[in-house]
Write a protein that holds these residues in place. Structure first.
Motif, PDB file in Angstrom:
ATOM      1  N   LEU A 203       0.806  -1.220   0.000  1.00  0.00           N
ATOM      2  CA  LEU A 203       0.000   0.000   0.000  1.00  0.00           C
ATOM      3  C   LEU A 203       0.839   1.271   0.000  1.00  0.00           C
ATOM      4  CD1 LEU A 203      -2.657  -1.206   2.588  1.00  0.00           C
ATOM      5  CD2 LEU A 203      -2.903  -1.125   0.104  1.00  0.00           C
ATOM      6  N   ARG A 207      -4.115   3.525  -2.866  1.00  0.00           N
ATOM      7  CA  ARG A 207      -5.160   2.568  -3.242  1.00  0.00           C
ATOM      8  C   ARG A 207      -4.690   1.624  -4.349  1.00  0.00           C
ATOM      9  NH1 ARG A 207      -8.791   2.501  -7.354  1.00  0.00           N
ATOM     10  NH2 ARG A 207     -10.856   1.589  -7.010  1.00  0.00           N
ATOM     11  N   VAL A 208      -5.031   0.356  -4.192  1.00  0.00           N
ATOM     12  CA  VAL A 208      -4.635  -0.679  -5.145  1.00  0.00           C
ATOM     13  C   VAL A 208      -5.884  -1.268  -5.788  1.00  0.00           C
ATOM     14  CG1 VAL A 208      -3.576  -2.957  -5.395  1.00  0.00           C
ATOM     15  CG2 VAL A 208      -2.519  -1.239  -3.911  1.00  0.00           C
ATOM     16  N   LEU A 210      -7.030  -4.479  -7.747  1.00  0.00           N
ATOM     17  CA  LEU A 210      -6.550  -5.829  -8.016  1.00  0.00           C
ATOM     18  C   LEU A 210      -7.198  -6.419  -9.257  1.00  0.00           C
ATOM     19  CD1 LEU A 210      -6.519  -7.583  -4.515  1.00  0.00           C
ATOM     20  CD2 LEU A 210      -4.587  -6.624  -5.769  1.00  0.00           C
ATOM     21  N   VAL A 216      -2.127  -8.327  -2.641  1.00  0.00           N
ATOM     22  CA  VAL A 216      -1.544  -7.114  -2.077  1.00  0.00           C
ATOM     23  C   VAL A 216      -1.292  -7.342  -0.593  1.00  0.00           C
ATOM     24  CG1 VAL A 216      -3.836  -6.080  -1.667  1.00  0.00           C
ATOM     25  CG2 VAL A 216      -1.804  -4.608  -1.738  1.00  0.00           C
ATOM     26  N   ARG A 328     -14.360  -4.421  -1.855  1.00  0.00           N
ATOM     27  CA  ARG A 328     -13.346  -3.410  -1.570  1.00  0.00           C
ATOM     28  C   ARG A 328     -12.997  -3.442  -0.096  1.00  0.00           C
ATOM     29  NH1 ARG A 328     -15.235   2.336  -0.625  1.00  0.00           N
ATOM     30  NH2 ARG A 328     -17.260   2.168   0.395  1.00  0.00           N
ATOM     31  N   VAL A 339      -8.149  -1.203  -1.098  1.00  0.00           N
ATOM     32  CA  VAL A 339      -8.025  -2.213  -2.143  1.00  0.00           C
ATOM     33  C   VAL A 339      -9.401  -2.443  -2.748  1.00  0.00           C
ATOM     34  CG1 VAL A 339      -7.246  -4.536  -2.701  1.00  0.00           C
ATOM     35  CG2 VAL A 339      -6.206  -3.332  -0.778  1.00  0.00           C
TER      36      VAL A 339
END
Length: 390
Positions: A203, A207-208, A210, A216, A328, A339
């Motif tokens: 992180l 924000r990731v 996927l 992550v 999320r 995420v």
């Protein structure tokens, strides 16, 4: 081991055997900080069986091929060694022939860990495990990421040159003729495959988003970031269709993938309140999360090492009638979305495993997008598939 899990190594030299019901081509890639090889010399396989700190050994078709890593002899700047495998027969997939990696003490042969990637299908090559360094400690991680374009797809992702012409005849000395040809030029990776060669995702950059099968680490600036998180799950009726009643749940597992408990609309709190459910949404309409599951990671009992988040259609409607399904991960303290995983495909099934949270040996948690469909209208029918997904 389960996908994404890791263990510290208690020896400088380890051997990774990769066995399957069919003969495999096993190789090792020495990767620098950018997730790439420095040159083609860092690709260790049957035609190039040794490199700095890494060696390949053929099993001759009667024993598993193996890669041995001497972490004390690796060049400066090498941070990861990825062990890969592909079926020796051209075009064969891993469907029904799932391989098992056995990590051993190279001197004594003592088993350190084993890993069998679950739920393989069209993959023709795999990143099986990786030996990597973090904080001065060498560890082994179970990966299990598949490619549909063979060893060439892996090689090119990590910066190895792939020739279009056949290998010269002299290169055939250590391998039967059918296996001498270098891999074909890769085709584009399928949309479901997670990007490779990008290193460990955390992180640090915020924000990731996927993709399916991507993982992550819930770590920022080298430290676990979260103690309490919310998993928000949402969906809409497809293309103006009728209301759809979906049920979000979470299944808790122990270190042997044993079922501990399930949290769903009929059981809104489990594990002494460490996991709580927001309650049932009967339509799926409206903006925002349809159902939310709050997980207090700091209060989870030690035996709870894996959580699988699922969605089921109790009414029997299929996911082909659902649009914009997502999950999320949210920081419960700040409300910040950390995420997100958007389900981009659908199958005519009544259940889907959306994501999992897995506690690592180091204590940190990792989230992996799953996106696998199951024939089950209730969380009870998801327990066994969820165990396999871990």
């Amino acid at each position: 081991m389960t996908p994404g899990s890791n263990l510290p190594l208690n020896t400088v030299r380890v051997t990774v055997d990769v066995a399957a019901p069919v003969r495999l081509d096993v190789s090792g890639l020495l990767l620098a900080a950018d997730g790439k090889v420095r040159s083609d010399a860092d690709f260790i396989f049957y035609n190039q069986p040794s490199g700095p700190g890494v060696t390949y050994r053929s099993g001759g078709g009667t024993a598993p091929d193996s890669i041995t890593v001497d972490t004390g002899a690796l060049p400066a700047g090498i941070e990861r060694i990825v062990v890969t495998a592909s079926p020796d027969a051209a075009g064969q997939t891993f469907q029904g022939i799932e391989p098992t990696a056995t990590v051993r003490h190279a001197e004594t042969g003592a088993v350190i860990a084993t890993f069998t990637p679950p739920q393989l299908g069209a993959e023709t090559a795999l990143l099986v495990v990786e030996v990597y360094q973090r904080g001065g400690v060498w560890k082994v991680r179970a990966v299990g990421q598949g490619y549909a374009n063979g060893l060439a797809g892996i090689a090119t992702d990590f910066g190895v040159s792939v020739d279009e012409e056949p290998a010269p005849a002299a290169a055939a000395a250590t391998r039967p003729p059918a296996a001498v040809q270098p891999p074909a030029v890769p085709q584009a990776a399928p949309p479901a495959a997670a990007p490779a060669g990008t290193g460990k995702i955390n992180l640090d950059k915020g924000r990731v988003s996927l993709q399916k099968n991507q993982t992550v680490s819930l770590v920022k600036n080298g430290r676990p970031l979260l103690s309490q998180v919310k998993m928000g799950l949402g969906w809409e009726p497809a293309y103006g269709g009728r209301d759809i009643d979906l049920d979000a749940s979470v299944i808790a597992y122990g270190p042997q993938r044993n079922h501990i408990d399930s949290c769903y609309f009929g059981r809104l709190s489990i594990l002494d309140g460490a996991i709580k459910h927001s309650g049932d949404n009967l339509t799926g309409e409206g903006a925002g999360d349809d159902e939310v599951i709050v997980v207090d990671l700091g209060r989870l009992p030690a035996e709870a090492t894996g959580l699988v988040f699922t969605v089921n259609s109790f009414s029997g409607q299929k996911f082909t009638e659902v649009a914009k399904a997502y999950c999320r991960l949210i920081d419960a303290a700040s409300g910040e979305e950390l995420v997100r995983f958007d389900l981009t495909s659908a199958e005519p099934q009544t259940g889907v495993m959306m994501a999992k949270l897995v506690r690592q040996f180091s204590g940190e948690w990792e989230m992996t997008a799953i996106g696998e469909f199951v024939k089950s209208r209730t969380v009870r029918g998801m327990v066994q598939p969820g165990s396999t997904a871990l």
